[in-house]
Structure formats: C-alpha cells, structure tokens
Design a protein around this motif. Structure first.
Motif, PDB file in Angstrom:
ATOM      1  N   SER A 260      -6.645 -48.139  14.385  1.00  0.00           N
ATOM      2  CA  SER A 260      -5.288 -48.019  13.824  1.00  0.00           C
ATOM      3  C   SER A 260      -4.515 -49.333  13.853  1.00  0.00           C
ATOM      4  O   SER A 260      -3.551 -49.489  13.114  1.00  0.00           O
ATOM      5  N   GLN A 261      -4.947 -50.291  14.676  1.00  0.00           N
ATOM      6  CA  GLN A 261      -4.174 -51.537  14.789  1.00  0.00           C
ATOM      7  C   GLN A 261      -4.696 -52.651  13.874  1.00  0.00           C
ATOM      8  O   GLN A 261      -4.266 -53.790  13.997  1.00  0.00           O
ATOM      9  N   ILE A 262      -5.620 -52.323  12.987  1.00  0.00           N
ATOM     10  CA  ILE A 262      -6.196 -53.393  12.154  1.00  0.00           C
ATOM     11  C   ILE A 262      -5.435 -53.497  10.832  1.00  0.00           C
ATOM     12  O   ILE A 262      -5.451 -52.572  10.028  1.00  0.00           O
ATOM     13  N   TRP A 264      -5.799 -55.215   8.089  1.00  0.00           N
ATOM     14  CA  TRP A 264      -6.440 -55.432   6.786  1.00  0.00           C
ATOM     15  C   TRP A 264      -7.177 -54.197   6.270  1.00  0.00           C
ATOM     16  O   TRP A 264      -7.822 -54.248   5.236  1.00  0.00           O
ATOM     17  N   LEU A 265      -7.101 -53.088   7.010  1.00  0.00           N
ATOM     18  CA  LEU A 265      -7.738 -51.866   6.470  1.00  0.00           C
ATOM     19  C   LEU A 265      -6.772 -50.679   6.520  1.00  0.00           C
ATOM     20  O   LEU A 265      -5.862 -50.647   7.343  1.00  0.00           O
ATOM     21  N   THR A 266      -6.971 -49.750   5.606  1.00  0.00           N
ATOM     22  CA  THR A 266      -6.169 -48.527   5.571  1.00  0.00           C
ATOM     23  C   THR A 266      -7.065 -47.357   5.938  1.00  0.00           C
ATOM     24  O   THR A 266      -8.139 -47.175   5.355  1.00  0.00           O
ATOM     25  N   LEU A 267      -6.619 -46.586   6.906  1.00  0.00           N
ATOM     26  CA  LEU A 267      -7.406 -45.436   7.360  1.00  0.00           C
ATOM     27  C   LEU A 267      -7.143 -44.219   6.475  1.00  0.00           C
ATOM     28  O   LEU A 267      -6.075 -44.111   5.874  1.00  0.00           O
ATOM     29  N   PRO A 268      -8.107 -43.295   6.416  1.00  0.00           N
ATOM     30  CA  PRO A 268      -7.844 -42.047   5.673  1.00  0.00           C
ATOM     31  C   PRO A 268      -6.762 -41.242   6.387  1.00  0.00           C
ATOM     32  O   PRO A 268      -6.565 -41.407   7.597  1.00  0.00           O
ATOM     33  N   ILE A 269      -6.069 -40.411   5.632  1.00  0.00           N
ATOM     34  CA  ILE A 269      -5.031 -39.577   6.242  1.00  0.00           C
ATOM     35  C   ILE A 269      -5.497 -38.118   6.243  1.00  0.00           C
ATOM     36  O   ILE A 269      -6.347 -37.724   5.453  1.00  0.00           O
ATOM     37  N   ILE A 270      -4.931 -37.350   7.154  1.00  0.00           N
ATOM     38  CA  ILE A 270      -5.193 -35.906   7.172  1.00  0.00           C
ATOM     39  C   ILE A 270      -3.893 -35.210   6.779  1.00  0.00           C
ATOM     40  O   ILE A 270      -2.968 -35.133   7.576  1.00  0.00           O
ATOM     41  N   PRO A 271      -3.802 -34.735   5.531  1.00  0.00           N
ATOM     42  CA  PRO A 271      -2.554 -34.102   5.102  1.00  0.00           C
ATOM     43  C   PRO A 271      -2.249 -32.854   5.942  1.00  0.00           C
ATOM     44  O   PRO A 271      -3.184 -32.200   6.422  1.00  0.00           O
ATOM     45  N   GLU A 272      -0.965 -32.598   6.115  1.00  0.00           N
ATOM     46  CA  GLU A 272      -0.538 -31.397   6.831  1.00  0.00           C
ATOM     47  C   GLU A 272      -1.198 -30.169   6.208  1.00  0.00           C
ATOM     48  O   GLU A 272      -1.457 -30.153   5.004  1.00  0.00           O
ATOM     49  N   ASN A 273      -1.444 -29.164   6.997  1.00  0.00           N
ATOM     50  CA  ASN A 273      -2.026 -27.911   6.498  1.00  0.00           C
ATOM     51  C   ASN A 273      -3.487 -27.987   6.090  1.00  0.00           C
ATOM     52  O   ASN A 273      -4.013 -27.050   5.488  1.00  0.00           O
ATOM     53  N   THR A 274      -4.147 -29.129   6.348  1.00  0.00           N
ATOM     54  CA  THR A 274      -5.558 -29.192   5.980  1.00  0.00           C
ATOM     55  C   THR A 274      -6.428 -29.450   7.211  1.00  0.00           C
ATOM     56  O   THR A 274      -6.016 -30.122   8.148  1.00  0.00           O
ATOM     57  N   LEU A 275      -7.613 -28.883   7.186  1.00  0.00           N
ATOM     58  CA  LEU A 275      -8.626 -29.147   8.205  1.00  0.00           C
ATOM     59  C   LEU A 275      -9.835 -29.725   7.482  1.00  0.00           C
ATOM     60  O   LEU A 275     -10.642 -28.990   6.906  1.00  0.00           O
ATOM     61  N   PRO A 276      -9.944 -31.069   7.452  1.00  0.00           N
ATOM     62  CA  PRO A 276     -11.073 -31.697   6.758  1.00  0.00           C
ATOM     63  C   PRO A 276     -12.229 -31.909   7.722  1.00  0.00           C
ATOM     64  O   PRO A 276     -12.007 -32.071   8.920  1.00  0.00           O
ATOM     65  N   ASN A 349     -21.612 -41.936  21.491  1.00  0.00           N
ATOM     66  CA  ASN A 349     -20.392 -42.658  21.839  1.00  0.00           C
ATOM     67  C   ASN A 349     -20.573 -44.171  21.749  1.00  0.00           C
ATOM     68  O   ASN A 349     -19.715 -44.886  21.241  1.00  0.00           O
ATOM     69  N   LYS A 350     -21.745 -44.634  22.202  1.00  0.00           N
ATOM     70  CA  LYS A 350     -21.979 -46.085  22.169  1.00  0.00           C
ATOM     71  C   LYS A 350     -22.096 -46.610  20.728  1.00  0.00           C
ATOM     72  O   LYS A 350     -21.738 -47.750  20.452  1.00  0.00           O
ATOM     73  N   ASP A 351     -22.566 -45.754  19.817  1.00  0.00           N
ATOM     74  CA  ASP A 351     -22.602 -46.154  18.401  1.00  0.00           C
ATOM     75  C   ASP A 351     -21.178 -46.348  17.869  1.00  0.00           C
ATOM     76  O   ASP A 351     -20.886 -47.326  17.179  1.00  0.00           O
ATOM     77  N   LEU A 352     -20.322 -45.379  18.199  1.00  0.00           N
ATOM     78  CA  LEU A 352     -18.933 -45.446  17.722  1.00  0.00           C
ATOM     79  C   LEU A 352     -18.248 -46.708  18.248  1.00  0.00           C
ATOM     80  O   LEU A 352     -17.545 -47.402  17.505  1.00  0.00           O
ATOM     81  N   ILE A 353     -18.475 -47.009  19.522  1.00  0.00           N
ATOM     82  CA  ILE A 353     -17.858 -48.202  20.121  1.00  0.00           C
ATOM     83  C   ILE A 353     -18.399 -49.463  19.450  1.00  0.00           C
ATOM     84  O   ILE A 353     -17.646 -50.374  19.112  1.00  0.00           O
ATOM     85  N   ARG A 354     -19.716 -49.456  19.193  1.00  0.00           N
ATOM     86  CA  ARG A 354     -20.324 -50.618  18.539  1.00  0.00           C
ATOM     87  C   ARG A 354     -19.740 -50.830  17.133  1.00  0.00           C
ATOM     88  O   ARG A 354     -19.451 -51.957  16.725  1.00  0.00           O
ATOM     89  N   ILE A 355     -19.539 -49.721  16.404  1.00  0.00           N
ATOM     90  CA  ILE A 355     -19.000 -49.820  15.036  1.00  0.00           C
ATOM     91  C   ILE A 355     -17.558 -50.325  15.072  1.00  0.00           C
ATOM     92  O   ILE A 355     -17.176 -51.240  14.329  1.00  0.00           O
ATOM     93  N   VAL A 356     -16.758 -49.779  15.977  1.00  0.00           N
ATOM     94  CA  VAL A 356     -15.353 -50.205  16.092  1.00  0.00           C
ATOM     95  C   VAL A 356     -15.279 -51.690  16.456  1.00  0.00           C
ATOM     96  O   VAL A 356     -14.521 -52.452  15.846  1.00  0.00           O
ATOM     97  N   ASN A 357     -16.083 -52.104  17.414  1.00  0.00           N
ATOM     98  CA  ASN A 357     -16.054 -53.511  17.832  1.00  0.00           C
ATOM     99  C   ASN A 357     -16.486 -54.433  16.702  1.00  0.00           C
ATOM    100  O   ASN A 357     -15.908 -55.507  16.517  1.00  0.00           O
ATOM    101  N   ALA A 358     -17.499 -54.028  15.946  1.00  0.00           N
ATOM    102  CA  ALA A 358     -17.954 -54.858  14.820  1.00  0.00           C
ATOM    103  C   ALA A 358     -16.841 -55.005  13.791  1.00  0.00           C
ATOM    104  O   ALA A 358     -16.575 -56.097  13.295  1.00  0.00           O
ATOM    105  N   ILE A 359     -16.164 -53.907  13.481  1.00  0.00           N
ATOM    106  CA  ILE A 359     -15.087 -53.968  12.488  1.00  0.00           C
ATOM    107  C   ILE A 359     -13.948 -54.854  12.987  1.00  0.00           C
ATOM    108  O   ILE A 359     -13.405 -55.666  12.242  1.00  0.00           O
TER     109      ILE A 359
END
Ligand SMILES: *Cc1c(COP(=O)(O)O)cnc(C)c1O
Length: 364
Positions: A260-262, A264-276, A349-359
């Motif tokens: 969320s603190q980056i 140069w990128l825009t994250l997807p949003i979760i509109p109210e009333n939806t479960l994606p 979990n380690k994959d997710l951390i690796r992906i976040v750190n790379a980005i």
C-alpha cells in the motif's frame, strides 16, 4: 519459479479419477449427473448443465436464448476473447462496451449509453472479471428497463458474491469454466446454470447434437458434453472451493496491506457489498513500466503477465471484422497498465514475502 497460476491438486482428485477409470464408464454418466446436482446446490439455481469447457458453455447459453444472425449482444471490451467469440459463433454481432477503470468490470453507465445508441440488442453478456462481481444492482435495473437477456460469464468468479448473493444466480443463465488456471478446475470443463426449465432443456439438447430424444435430432447441435473423468475432479474441487477461495483472498489481503505504500503502483479495490475471490491480483502501473516490471519479476523467478494486453475490439481478429469501430478509451488505456502477480492458493507465506520484497526493490 513462483508460477502465476497453479492448480491445487491432491490425492483426493487422483483417487476420484482412479475410481472412474475402474468403472469403465469414461464419457458422460453418473458422475457428471452428481457434479451437476452438487453445483446447482452450491449456486442455489434450479439447474446446472456440465459442458466440455467454458467457451462451449457460452456458445450454448447464447443459442439457448435464441441469439442468431439478426441479433446484437453487448460484451465487455476487457475480458478473455472467448466471451466475444461466443457471440460470433452464433453469427450475431458483439457490441463492445467500455469498463470502469477501478474495477475492470463493464460500466453500467456505458451499457446504457450503448443501448441508446444501437437498436436490435437482444442480450447483455457481462464478465465478472478477475473474480470480482459486476455492479449487479445497476445492471439488473438496466436489463429490466430495456427488456434484454442477461448472461453472466462467471468463468473467473466461482463463489464470488454481490450483496451476499453468489454471482451466476442473477441472470437468465450463467456460465462457469473449470480450465486449469481457474478458481476450481477439471483441466478443461464448464458449467451452465439457470432457473429456467425451458433453457435447461434447450442447453441439454444443444450439447447433445440437438437431440430431442434418444437418436432423434430436431436441430443442429454440438458435442459439448463433459466426461465422468472431468466431473470426478470437479466434485473434489467443488468441495475444496471455499478453502481455495479463502486462500486467494488471504493472499490478496497480504498484498493490499504490504504494497500500500508504493507510490508508483495502484492496487485493486474491493467495492463495498462485494466479496471477490481474486482469480487474478492485478495492479496498475504507468504504461512505460508495465513490460519492464513483468520482465524484472520473471528474472527474479516470479510469474507475472499483462492480463489482458489488448482489449478484445483491438485484437487482430476483431479489427478485421466489419463491426462498428467506436473506441473504448478506458479499456484501451487500462490494458497498457495492468500487471497480474501470483495470488493462487498454492503460494506459501515465504513466496508472498519474496514477491512483495521484489516489487519494493523495483527501480522504476
Ligand atoms: C476462461 C474463460 C472463458 C473460457 O473458458 P474455457 O473453459 O477456457 O473455454 C471465458 N470467459 C472468461 C472470462 C474466461 O476467463
């Protein structure tokens, strides 16, 4: 390599296939019937009809609604090409519609503009893209007002909900895919769902060479049936769907928090009333960064792709057709910005951390 997608398969699927092989009943049979019953129960529709893949399901849905040469069908410009191709299969005309830049889904305001501009529109085919439900309240208001059919392409959105109601239970008919990368899989496979008995009967006929009874064929149909082997996998996957979907959502929430603190990128949003349930986790970057980011991630052993790099109306196939050529500026722009990163249930979990750190370390 952390792949962009990976099906979750365990000993249960293997055992289920082995059982079918041992029965020697390999084509459509009792296991397909059970899968259909369980799927209808899960979705809360009266009927579910299994098909050999999602594309065949879309074609069957349109034919069952009577879509033919004289008709036009509104489709989103930003979907997998099969959505629009199914309209072409019927000899009908796809009319492209632009999207909402925040949700990637077809824009209700643009749907209404399109309906005012064209006559002869018989149906609206919406895609719940990347696992996120469309704005169903507005869409249902429009389909009622203009008295057109509603078909839901749920090929990426098994289990997703709008205001607590499952996608696929809103329209006249819905179509799911069980392709290998989807939220649940049978390798290849599809499912139609409807509450309408007449539509169900027509679908069953269409997927069985247009038969009206055994060895009697009253219209042109296809062999679009599912096999018991596919259904055996599907029954296991359907049981796991909630768990698989929750893993996708958990992974998505990890990204939403940790990216969320980056700036140069825009994250997807979760509109109210939806479960994606995040079939894809798709971020947006400036156009000049898209391919560089994908290349950078791949070099670091992380699968990433622009999904979709071209809106459907800009595909060579569609440019070559003699369709109206209005531009769809938002779909055209967004397709230059999108980067999908792995969000599938097999991520550790380690994959997710690796992906976040790379980005975080990407030099833009
Ligand atoms: C996968 C998909 C299809 C086609 O499904 P197949 O099973 O691959 O034929 C159609 N529409 C969308 C949005 C899809 O993602």
């Amino acid at each position: 390599m952390i792949p962009l997608s990976r099906p979750s398969i365990s000993g249960k699927e293997l055992a289920a296939i082995r059982r079918v092989l041992q029965t020697r009943h390999l084509a459509e049979g009792p296991v397909v019937a059970k899968f259909q019953g369980n799927f209808a129960k899960f979705l809360g529709t009266r009927y579910a009809i299994a098909t050999c893949n999602g594309t065949a399901g879309l074609h069957t849905a349109l034919l069952a609604l009577g879509i033919s040469q004289a008709d036009s069908v509104i489709v989103s410009s930003f979907s997998f090409i099969a959505t629009a191709n199914a309209v072409l299969f019927c000899g009908a005309r796809p009319i492209f519609c632009d999207i909402d830049p925040d949700t990637f889904n077809i824009s209700p305001a643009k749907i209404e503009e399109t309906l005012k501009m064209h006559s002869g529109i018989k149906a609206l085919l919406i895609t719940h893209l990347f696992g996120a439900p469309c704005d169903m309240e507005k869409i249902l208001r429009i389909t009622k007002k203009y008295n057109i059919f509603l078909i839901e392409d749920c090929c990426q959105a098994h289990g997703a909900k709008y205001k607590g109601k499952l996608v696929g239970s809103f329209g006249d008919i819905a179509v799911f895919s069980f392709y290998g990368t989807k939220n649940m899989t049978t390798g290849e496979g599809g499912m139609l769902a409807t509450d309408n008995a007449k539509l169900k009967d027509r679908c069953l006929s269409i997927i069985n060479h247009g038969r009206s009874s055994r060895f009697i064929h009253s219209s042109l149909g296809y062999n679009y049936r599912m096999t018991d082997l596919q259904a055996a996998i599907g029954l296991v996957q359907l049981k796991k769907l909630k768990k698989l979907n929750n893993a996708r959502l958990k992974n998505a929430k990890f990204y939403l928090k940790n990216l969320s603190q980056i700036p140069w990128l825009t994250l997807p949003i979760i509109p109210e009333n939806t479960l994606p349930y995040f079939h894809q986790f798709t971020i947006k970057v400036e156009a000049h960064l898209r391919d560089r980011l994908i290349e950078y991630l791949r070099k670091k052993g992380i699968g990433a792709a622009a999904i979709y790099p071209l809106p459907i109306h800009k595909q060579p196939l569609y440019k070559g057709l003699n369709l109206d050529k209005p531009s769809q500026p938002i779909a055209e722009e967004i397709s230059k910005n999108v980067v999908s990163i792995p969000v599938h249930p097999e991520l550790k979990n380690k994959d997710l951390i690796r992906i976040v750190n790379a980005i975080k370390k990407f030099k833009q």
